[in-house]
Design an enzyme around this catalytic site. Structure first.
Site, PDB file in Angstrom:
ATOM      1  N   GLN A   1     -11.430 -36.323 -10.399  1.00  0.00           N
ATOM      2  CA  GLN A   1     -10.601 -36.761 -11.513  1.00  0.00           C
ATOM      3  C   GLN A   1     -10.982 -36.085 -12.829  1.00  0.00           C
ATOM      4  O   GLN A   1     -10.222 -36.164 -13.807  1.00  0.00           O
ATOM      5  CB  GLN A   1     -10.701 -38.280 -11.677  1.00  0.00           C
ATOM      6  CG  GLN A   1     -10.133 -39.088 -10.527  1.00  0.00           C
ATOM      7  CD  GLN A   1      -8.622 -39.008 -10.439  1.00  0.00           C
ATOM      8  OE1 GLN A   1      -7.942 -38.597 -11.376  1.00  0.00           O
ATOM      9  NE2 GLN A   1      -8.080 -39.412  -9.297  1.00  0.00           N
TER      10      GLN A   1
ATOM     11  N   HIS B   1      -4.770 -31.032  -5.674  1.00  0.00           N
ATOM     12  CA  HIS B   1      -3.532 -31.733  -5.956  1.00  0.00           C
ATOM     13  C   HIS B   1      -3.614 -32.664  -7.162  1.00  0.00           C
ATOM     14  O   HIS B   1      -2.619 -33.248  -7.556  1.00  0.00           O
ATOM     15  CB  HIS B   1      -3.038 -32.489  -4.717  1.00  0.00           C
ATOM     16  CG  HIS B   1      -3.797 -33.727  -4.379  1.00  0.00           C
ATOM     17  ND1 HIS B   1      -3.305 -34.987  -4.606  1.00  0.00           N
ATOM     18  CD2 HIS B   1      -5.007 -33.897  -3.815  1.00  0.00           C
ATOM     19  CE1 HIS B   1      -4.184 -35.883  -4.194  1.00  0.00           C
ATOM     20  NE2 HIS B   1      -5.222 -35.245  -3.702  1.00  0.00           N
TER      21      HIS B   1
ATOM     22  N   THR C   1     -12.020 -35.210  -0.230  1.00  0.00           N
ATOM     23  CA  THR C   1     -12.642 -36.049   0.798  1.00  0.00           C
ATOM     24  C   THR C   1     -13.588 -35.244   1.674  1.00  0.00           C
ATOM     25  O   THR C   1     -14.724 -35.664   1.944  1.00  0.00           O
ATOM     26  CB  THR C   1     -11.573 -36.738   1.655  1.00  0.00           C
ATOM     27  OG1 THR C   1     -10.843 -37.665   0.837  1.00  0.00           O
ATOM     28  CG2 THR C   1     -12.189 -37.489   2.823  1.00  0.00           C
TER      29      THR C   1
ATOM     30  N   CYS D   1      -5.417 -44.158  -2.182  1.00  0.00           N
ATOM     31  CA  CYS D   1      -5.946 -44.176  -0.821  1.00  0.00           C
ATOM     32  C   CYS D   1      -5.999 -45.588  -0.247  1.00  0.00           C
ATOM     33  O   CYS D   1      -6.154 -45.762   0.949  1.00  0.00           O
ATOM     34  CB  CYS D   1      -7.332 -43.550  -0.790  1.00  0.00           C
ATOM     35  SG  CYS D   1      -7.340 -41.816  -1.311  1.00  0.00           S
TER      36      CYS D   1
ATOM     37  N   THR E   1     -11.089 -21.025   9.863  1.00  0.00           N
ATOM     38  CA  THR E   1     -10.414 -19.875   9.274  1.00  0.00           C
ATOM     39  C   THR E   1     -10.062 -20.179   7.828  1.00  0.00           C
ATOM     40  O   THR E   1      -9.444 -21.201   7.526  1.00  0.00           O
ATOM     41  CB  THR E   1      -9.131 -19.540  10.067  1.00  0.00           C
ATOM     42  OG1 THR E   1      -9.488 -19.272  11.418  1.00  0.00           O
ATOM     43  CG2 THR E   1      -8.426 -18.337   9.465  1.00  0.00           C
TER      44      THR E   1
END
Length: 403
Positions: free
Chosen positions: A182, A204, A70, A329, A240
């Protein structure tokens, strides 16, 4: 959950990746610091950058680490638009396919609402593939700042002709981004050969932890930051740097790419068996998207005529099977799929869809479990649909009588 077939939403972290991530969490050092601990952290971060770049046909300097797909999509669409518009105020059009993930669609719509951009949704055909004629029409206006077309659709698995899209856009002098979340590890993805200017990926979906990702952008692609701070990552993504996340992401991408060809063949066989068995056992099931060779190997997307969508998912869940109706989502919000609507499906069809997405842990036993449970689940979901329809008809009759 004994049968997990929602790998397109998220997939298990690979043990090797978890070990590397855990090891890094025990180490100290901000990679922007000049002392020895900081320099050592920087070395490990840059090794991860090189590892990821090599796996997807990019240069290390082209890898910008992010928190996921995203953020990468937003940086590409918004940052790319702002940079192009800063150079030429006539460039005010953002062209994205009508079947994009919401991370791209919402970013484009935000530019329309807040920055005065003209947002054009590129037409797709019945298979969900971008119409090259419409793309050419939009490019011919001479006002396009950026084009974004996903590599593989997260609901139907349809593969887009990204190389052709990039060639057409570049002929008009327009940069192209692709959401490849994907696609990486499922089909061959190579930045240099694709002709793309940028692509997004996330960890993920590949066996890395949530919160890891990257925008891979050519060095000559101008981007204006979406957020501001210390100027890390080519000055366009401050914050960071997450060394543990970078190491985990790079290892997961490398492993997924190395396994891609053999795993694709295995998943394709499982998917085809699931689709053949399901359509033979249940009347009214239709496969969406293009033919099996033009969609992701591990994804089966079906519409179930006359079935209540909530009852479908809950019935499968009660049978120990995790599936989805499309994009995770949008889970919990019962709306018709914008992807299926763009492909020409009606509202009822766009609501009653099932997505089975297979992954590294999927086995023949998982397919067997779906085929055993599906007829009963669909039957119950159709009864629920009929009951709701009858209730709506009854309420309408009562209101008409009262009037």
């Amino acid at each position: 959950m004994s049968t997990y077939l929602d790998h397109a939403a998220t997939t298990p972290v690979r043990p090797e990746v978890a070990a590397a991530y855990a090891e890094e969490l025990t180490r100290l050092g901000n990679p922007s610091s000049l002392h020895s601990a900081g320099r050592d952290a920087r070395r490990r971060l840059e090794e991860a950058r090189e590892q990821l770049a090599a796996a997807i046909g990019a240069e290390p300097a082209e890898v910008i680490f992010t928190s996921g797909g995203t953020e990468a999509d937003n940086l590409a669409v918004k940052g790319g638009y702002w940079a192009r518009r800063a150079g030429d105020e006539r460039l005010r059009t953002v062209a994205v396919s009508a079947v994009e993930h919401h991370a791209v669609l919402e970013a484009a719509e935000w530019l329309g609402e807040h920055e005065g951009a003209e947002v054009v949704l590129l037409h797709v055909d019945r298979d969900g593939v971008v119409d090259p004629g419409h793309l050419e029409e939009v490019l011919a206006t001479g006002t396009v700042a950026v084009v974004s077309v996903m590599w593989a659709n997260n609901e139907t698995g349809a593969l887009q002709p990204v190389r052709d899209v990039a060639a057409r856009a570049h002929a008009a002098g327009v940069p192209v981004h692709s959401d490849a979340v994907q696609a990486v590890g499922k089909v061959p993805v190579h930045l240099d050969r694709s002709g793309l200017d940028a692509l997004s990926l996330t960890g993920h979906k590949l066996g890395a932890p949530v919160g890891t990702g990257a925008l891979v952008a050519r060095r000559d692609l101008a981007l204006i930051p979406v957020e501001h701070g210390g100027g890390q990552e080519r000055g366009v993504r401050s914050g960071t740097l997450h060394v543990a996340g970078a190491r985990a992401l790079a290892l997961a991408v490398e492993m997924a790419v190395a396994d891609q060809e053999a795993e694709a063949a295995r998943l394709r066989d499982l998917r085809d068996r699931l689709v053949a068995g399901a359509t033979a056992a249940v009347d009214g099931l239709r496969v969406t998207g293009p033919g099996p060779d033009h969609r992701l190997p591990g994804l089966a997307h079906l519409t179930v005529a006359g079935a209540d969508p909530d009852a479908l998912l809950l019935g499968l869940d009660m049978a120990g099977i995790a599936a989805s109706s499309g994009s995770a989502c949008q889970a919990g919000v019962q709306q018709p799929s914008h992807v299926l609507l763009a492909m020409g499906y009606d509202t009822d069809e766009a609501r009653s869809a099932l997505r089975f997405s297979l992954g590294r842990t999927t086995s023949d036993a998982d397919v067997d479990a779906v085929l055993a449970a599906l007829p009963g689940v669909v039957g119950s979901a159709r009864k629920a649909y009929a009951a709701r329809a009858a209730a709506r008809t009854s309420r309408g009759a009562v209101r008409e009588g009262a009037a």
